[in-house]
Design an enzyme around this catalytic site. Structure first.
Site, PDB file in Angstrom:
ATOM      1  N   PRO A  80     -38.064  -6.916 -26.428  1.00  0.00           N
ATOM      2  CG  PRO A  80     -36.937  -6.265 -28.342  1.00  0.00           C
ATOM      3  CD  PRO A  80     -38.285  -6.627 -27.832  1.00  0.00           C
TER       4      PRO A  80
ATOM      5  NE  ARG B 298     -43.997 -25.635 -14.103  1.00  0.00           N
ATOM      6  CZ  ARG B 298     -43.325 -25.639 -12.945  1.00  0.00           C
ATOM      7  NH1 ARG B 298     -43.040 -24.510 -12.344  1.00  0.00           N
ATOM      8  NH2 ARG B 298     -42.966 -26.773 -12.379  1.00  0.00           N
TER       9      ARG B 298
ATOM     10  CG  ASP C 119     -39.974 -27.314 -11.182  1.00  0.00           C
ATOM     11  OD1 ASP C 119     -39.654 -28.496 -10.922  1.00  0.00           O
ATOM     12  OD2 ASP C 119     -40.796 -26.999 -12.018  1.00  0.00           O
TER      13      ASP C 119
HETATM   14  N1  LIG Z   1     -36.581 -10.718 -27.270  1.00  0.00           N
HETATM   15  C1  LIG Z   1     -37.885 -10.405 -27.699  1.00  0.00           C
HETATM   16  C2  LIG Z   1     -38.097  -9.908 -29.007  1.00  0.00           C
HETATM   17  O1  LIG Z   1     -36.998  -9.745 -29.829  1.00  0.00           O
HETATM   18  C3  LIG Z   1     -39.377  -9.600 -29.470  1.00  0.00           C
HETATM   19  C4  LIG Z   1     -40.466  -9.772 -28.621  1.00  0.00           C
HETATM   20  C5  LIG Z   1     -40.289 -10.269 -27.311  1.00  0.00           C
HETATM   21  C6  LIG Z   1     -38.998 -10.571 -26.862  1.00  0.00           C
HETATM   22  N2  LIG Z   1     -38.808 -11.085 -25.494  1.00  0.00           N
HETATM   23  O2  LIG Z   1     -39.853 -11.207 -24.770  1.00  0.00           O
HETATM   24  O3  LIG Z   1     -37.696 -11.401 -25.068  1.00  0.00           O
END
Ligand SMILES: Nc1c(O)cccc1[N+](=O)[O-]
Length: 242
Positions: free
Chosen positions: A88, A157, A172
């Protein structure tokens, strides 16, 4: 391209062997190898996490098990890897990131769970290989596996031969920096709604202009940030109305 995924839930990545990606793998365009992180544990409980230093909720994934796993996985193929850690707190994964990753010989994905992976793992491998912590969006997931499915599909892709029609990738959404406009197919009228006449006119110039206008209109309404980020030379005189 070789793709390795290290995870405590290999089954979650089974869709990588389905459909478009499955066909790409069968055609030898990509190789996908899944690795169960717990294979590198040495205790009866196959422990992969521990309490965070400094306290706080949740658990952190242990550096020892990740170090043994990534050493073994990276050494299992001679192609130099880019290590990708979905998180995140990562940099935003965009179509530009997908295009960059599509030029790599090898991607190794480390799927974190819980409160994430001990930071020293990323710091250690950053001294040897390119390492990216990337986010697919501003929301909380339980782990990195869903993000890997998204990233691998967006990258694969773009590889030559994976899509039946290479023009698809070029036309796209995001490929020209704009959102795609609306699309229509038969019947000509459906529940009293007719397909826009210009699309049935056979006038390719008018059709291209109409599609560009709809893409600009939709982008201005839904993603003004994309429009603002477009280089000046990507908008022609007829585009200035948006
Ligand atoms: N948002 C999130 C997460 O909460 C845990 C692992 C990966 C991600 N992400 O890639 O966005």
């Amino acid at each position: 391209m070789r793709i390795d995924v290290v995870t405590i839930f290999p089954g979650y990545l089974a869709p990588l062997r389905e459909s478009l990606l499955g066909r790409a793998a069968d055609a030898g365009l990509i190789e996908v190898a899944l690795h169960d992180l717990r294979s590198w544990t040495h205790d009866v409980h196959q422990t992969v996490d521990d309490a965070p230093y400094g306290g706080g909720p949740g658990m952190v994934m242990r550096p020892q098990v990740w170090g043994e796993a990534l050493d073994a996985v990276i050494a299992s193929d001679s192609r130099p890897p880019r290590l990708v850690v979905p998180a995140p707190a990562g940099r935003s994964f965009t179509q530009a990131t997908a295009r960059a990753y599509a030029t790599e010989q090898r991607l190794v994905f480390a799927c974190g769970r819980y409160e994430g992976i001990d930071q020293r793992v990323v710091d250690h491998y950053s001294r040897q290989f390119p390492v990216d912590e990337v986010s697919i969006g501003d929301y909380v997931l339980v782990g990195g596996e869903a993000a890997v499915l998204v990233i691998v599909e967006a990258v694969a892709r773009l590889l030559p031969g994976v899509l039946g029609n290479p023009r698809s990738a070029a036309e796209d959404s995001f490929s020209d920096g704009l959102l795609e406009g609306p699309a229509y197919t038969r019947p000509e009228v459906w529940r009293g709604q007719a397909v826009p006449e210009v699309l049935r006119s056979g006038n390719h110039g008018a059709i291209a202009r109409w599609r560009r206008d709809r893409a600009l209109e939709r982008t201005a309404k839904r993603r003004p940030d994309l429009l603002a980020a477009l280089p000046e030379d990507r908008l022609d005189a007829a585009d200035q109305a948006f």
